[in-house]
Structures are given as C-alpha cells and as structure tokens.
Write an enzyme that holds these catalytic residues in place. Structure first.
Site, PDB file in Angstrom:
ATOM      1  N   LYS A 194       0.732  -1.295   0.030  1.00  0.00           N
ATOM      2  CA  LYS A 194       0.113   0.051  -0.043  1.00  0.00           C
ATOM      3  C   LYS A 194       0.983   1.121   0.054  1.00  0.00           C
ATOM      4  O   LYS A 194       2.157   1.272   0.261  1.00  0.00           O
ATOM      5  CB  LYS A 194      -0.995   0.099   1.194  1.00  0.00           C
TER       6      LYS A 194
HETATM    7  C1  LIG Z   1      -5.620  -4.145   1.033  1.00  0.00           C
HETATM    8  C2  LIG Z   1      -7.047  -3.950   0.793  1.00  0.00           C
HETATM    9  C3  LIG Z   1      -7.777  -4.265   2.383  1.00  0.00           C
HETATM   10  C4  LIG Z   1      -7.435  -5.101   3.502  1.00  0.00           C
HETATM   11  O1  LIG Z   1      -6.145  -4.676   3.966  1.00  0.00           O
HETATM   12  P1  LIG Z   1      -5.304  -5.512   5.000  1.00  0.00           P
HETATM   13  O2  LIG Z   1      -4.547  -4.532   5.677  1.00  0.00           O
HETATM   14  O3  LIG Z   1      -4.621  -6.544   3.884  1.00  0.00           O
HETATM   15  O4  LIG Z   1      -6.062  -6.299   5.783  1.00  0.00           O
HETATM   16  C5  LIG Z   1      -9.456  -3.929   2.071  1.00  0.00           C
HETATM   17  N1  LIG Z   1      -9.607  -3.270   1.168  1.00  0.00           N
HETATM   18  C6  LIG Z   1      -8.756  -2.872  -0.068  1.00  0.00           C
HETATM   19  C7  LIG Z   1      -9.682  -2.432  -1.272  1.00  0.00           C
HETATM   20  C8  LIG Z   1      -7.475  -3.276  -0.047  1.00  0.00           C
HETATM   21  O5  LIG Z   1      -6.880  -3.111  -1.190  1.00  0.00           O
END
Ligand SMILES: *Cc1c(COP(=O)(O)O)cnc(C)c1O
Length: 395
Positions: A194
């Site tokens: 991210k």
């Molecule tokens: C990555 C992601 C999540 C979940 O996040 P985690 O930290 O991996 O649990 C939720 N929604 C979207 C759109 C994502 O890209």
C-alpha cells in the site's frame, strides 16, 4: 522456481520504499524495551488524525481489522444490508459478512470510472439497507458527496474503505477534504504493497466521539484499561464491557508508520508523476483504454495504474507477454460476486449480474506503479504494451 530469490522482475508490480530512517526507528523501539501498543502508537494515531483532519484515529492490526471494527461499532448485524462494490478486494466484503449483515453488490460507473455507481446504489436500496461501504478504487476518490447525499436521505451510515487512498482528496462545497473523513468511519490499510506501509497494519478514523470509544473497546478485548495504562501506574484493574478482539498495532509498526507518514505526500507525488507519464505514452495507443481521465489527478493517491484491454482480447496472452519481459502485472479485481463463497449469498435463480463490473473486470490489467519506478522501467512497460499491440495487429 525452487529458489524464490532466483526470479527477479525487471519491473515489479509494487516495491516498498524503506530507508535507514525506518531501520533506526524500529531499532529505537527494540532498544526501548516496550514493544506492545504504547507511546509510538499514540503518536502515530495523533499524526495520522492531524494529517487527515479527523478527530480520532485508532491504529489496528490490519485494514481488514479496521473494516471489521467499523462495521461492528456502527451496529451492523444479521438482517441488515450493506451496499458495496464488487470490484474490490475481498476484505471489504468479508468485513460486512463477519457481522452477519448481507452485502448487496453495486455496479461500477463504467470503464471511465471504476468506482461505485451511486445511481445503481440508489436502485438497490431496500428497507433493510443500513450502510454504504464505499471504496476509493486505485486511490481515486469515489463520488463521496453523492454517496453522502444518498445516505443522508435514507438514514444510512457511510464506511469508507481507503486502503488505496491515504492522502487522496475529494471535493466538497467548502473545498477539498481528505478521503476517510467523509463518512461515519474511514478505514486504511498499511499492508506491504500500500502507499504507506507498516508490513501489516491499519487505521480507523472517525469524528464521532462515541463511535471512537466503541472502536477503542472492541480493538482490545472490550477492556476498559490497557496494559500500557497499568504499566504507567494509571490503573490496577479493568472491567470488560463487551467481548472484543485483539486488533492492536505494536510499537515497531507504529515507528515504521511514523516515518512512512512523513514521506507519504512526496511518495504520492511520485506516483502521480509516473501516472502522468504512463498516460502520455499510452494515450496514443488506441486499443488500450484508460480510466479516471476525468478525475483530478492532483487529488488522487495513484495507488494503481489500471488499463483496459480491448473487449475480447486474450488477456492471459498479454499478461504472459509482459511476464516474459520481466514485467509483473496483476488484475484488480476478479469481482467478489463471482467467487463461489459469495455466489451462495443469493437464492437460486436470483439475478445478481453487474454488467459494467463484469465487462470491465474481464478487460482490466494493472501495470507496475510505485514511487521508485524509474523512467527506464516505465519505458520498458509502455514499450512492451506497444510492441504487443503492434504484433497483434501484424504491423
Ligand atoms: C488491502 C486492502 C484491504 C485489506 O487490508 P489488509 O491490511 O490487507 O487487511 C481492504 N480493502 C482494500 C480495497 C484493499 O486493497
């Protein structure tokens, strides 16, 4: 490949940017001797809240935990319905299901805008609808003002999934605001790929004092005091007022997050530069369609760079062509409503098709995008895309 290290992409899909500052910040925590949620988590929360302009920010173990806590703290339960897109990561939908509520999938606007269609959301309202879970796909804010208006007209809560969009802005009559602050609760992920990472981690933000208190309790077993409070002699005991979870973040991750947060705006600016360059190069390539061209790029967190292949193009052949050139690509996303676990949500014979989502998802390919992407890596990617279509057309 037996040794995973043996394969190195010439251009990976995403790459973390970590430097000596992150290393030093984590080492300082280890040397301090206090590892579980404490002063650094508190500082990370305060800085994140200040960055967004929200009253409260609570650090949690993952983006999924943030979404789960938001759904629970807002009182979602069995019998409720929640409107949400299907073109998202499965965690957005699972968070709704954990509470017993039922996700009702909303189509996307179309190839030009991969975010949810507010008109389709309005068509899917029922007397059981309690909330809208809006995702900001790829870092591009959805039409949050329209989502808010629909929600206000029907007494619905708004949960924002901002996993792709830390730092992105959405327009309001009073000027731009950060996404995450437009609804009842905003949920962020700090997973390794991210825009801001702590390895695993997340944040849930809100302006609502009571909601923040419920989130705080649910994050840590429903206990009224923390180990950190007792360590500082602020308390000897505690009550448990609800069966909560252990969704806490630790000090090592918070230390990483503080460094990453300080760099976020610069990293997002780089992502925007690369996106601009990609667009210049690929706009002259008619078979490839680009999304979000009408969106204000300066407001986007540019998490992903999606392209749409011509309808009917052999996507696997295209992905393989890139792979052979050492270019990693991906698909965002196989629509959630097409997975077997979610097809079971409807009675047999129910029409749950999402025409725009299905058409776009079948054509979508995500190209590499990360702050450290070099000009030559970007050229390698756009050159490969050009070469593929030149060959496919026999020119
Ligand atoms: C990555 C992601 C999540 C979940 O996040 P985690 O930290 O991996 O649990 C939720 N929604 C979207 C759109 C994502 O890209």
């Amino acid at each position: 490949m037996s040794d995973p290290e043996a394969w190195r992409w010439r251009v990976p899909l995403a790459e973390v940017s970590l430097g000596p500052e992150e290393v030093e910040a984590v080492c300082r925590v280890v040397r301090s001797g206090w590892l579980s949620m404490g002063p650094r988590v508190q500082e990370f929360e305060q800085r994140f809240a200040a960055f967004l302009g929200s009253r409260h920010a609570l650090a949690v173990a993952s983006g999924t935990a943030a979404l789960h806590l938001a759904c629970l703290a807002l009182g979602l339960k069995a019998g409720d319905e929640v409107l949400c897109p299907s073109l998202t990561f499965v965690a957005s939908v699972n968070a709704i299901l954990y509470t017993g509520a039922r996700p009702v999938f909303v189509d996307i606007a179309g190839p030009h805008d991969l975010n949810l269609s507010v008109a389709d959301a309005a068509r899917k309202l029922s007397p059981r609808t309690r909330a809208i879970l809006a995702v900001h796909y790829g870092g591009y804010a959805c039409d949050l003002e329209a989502v808010r208006a629909l929600a206000a007209g029907h007494g619905l809560k708004v949960i924002e999934d901002c996993a792709h969009a830390p730092g992105a802005l959405y327009p309001t009559p009073a000027g731009p605001r950060r996404v995450g602050t437009g609804g009842s609760a905003g949920c962020f992920s700090f997973f390794a790929n991210k825009n801001l990472t702590t390895g695993e981690g997340g944040m849930v933000v809100t302006d609502d004092d009571e909601l923040a208190e419920r989130l705080r309790l649910l994050r840590s077993h429903g206990m009224t005091t923390l180990t950190w409070d007792r360590h500082r002699g602020h308390s000897f005991s505690y009550d448990v007022v609800t069966p909560g979870f252990n969704y806490r973040l630790d000090e090592m991750r918070a230390a990483l997050g503080l460094v990453q947060l300080a760099r976020l705006e610069e990293a997002n600016a780089r992502r925007r530069q690369h996106t601009r360059r990609y667009r210049e190069k690929l706009r002259e390539l008619p078979p490839v369609q680009l999304s979000f061209l009408d969106a204000d790029l300066t407001a986007s967190a540019c998490h992903l760079f999606p392209i749409l292949l011509p309808a009917g193009e052999n996507r696997l052949a295209f992905l393989e062509f890139l792979r052979e050139r050492g270019i990693q690509s991906s698909i965002h996303y196989p629509p959630v409503h097409t997975f077997s676990a979610y097809r079971r949500l409807w009675p047999p014979g129910h029409d749950h098709r999402l025409p725009q989502t299905e058409a776009v998802a079948a054509r979508e390919v995500t190209l590499p995008l990360f702050p450290g992407l070099t000009a030559s890596q970007l050229e390698l990617v756009t050159g490969a895309v050009q070469e593929y279509f030149a060959r496919a057309r026999g020119s």
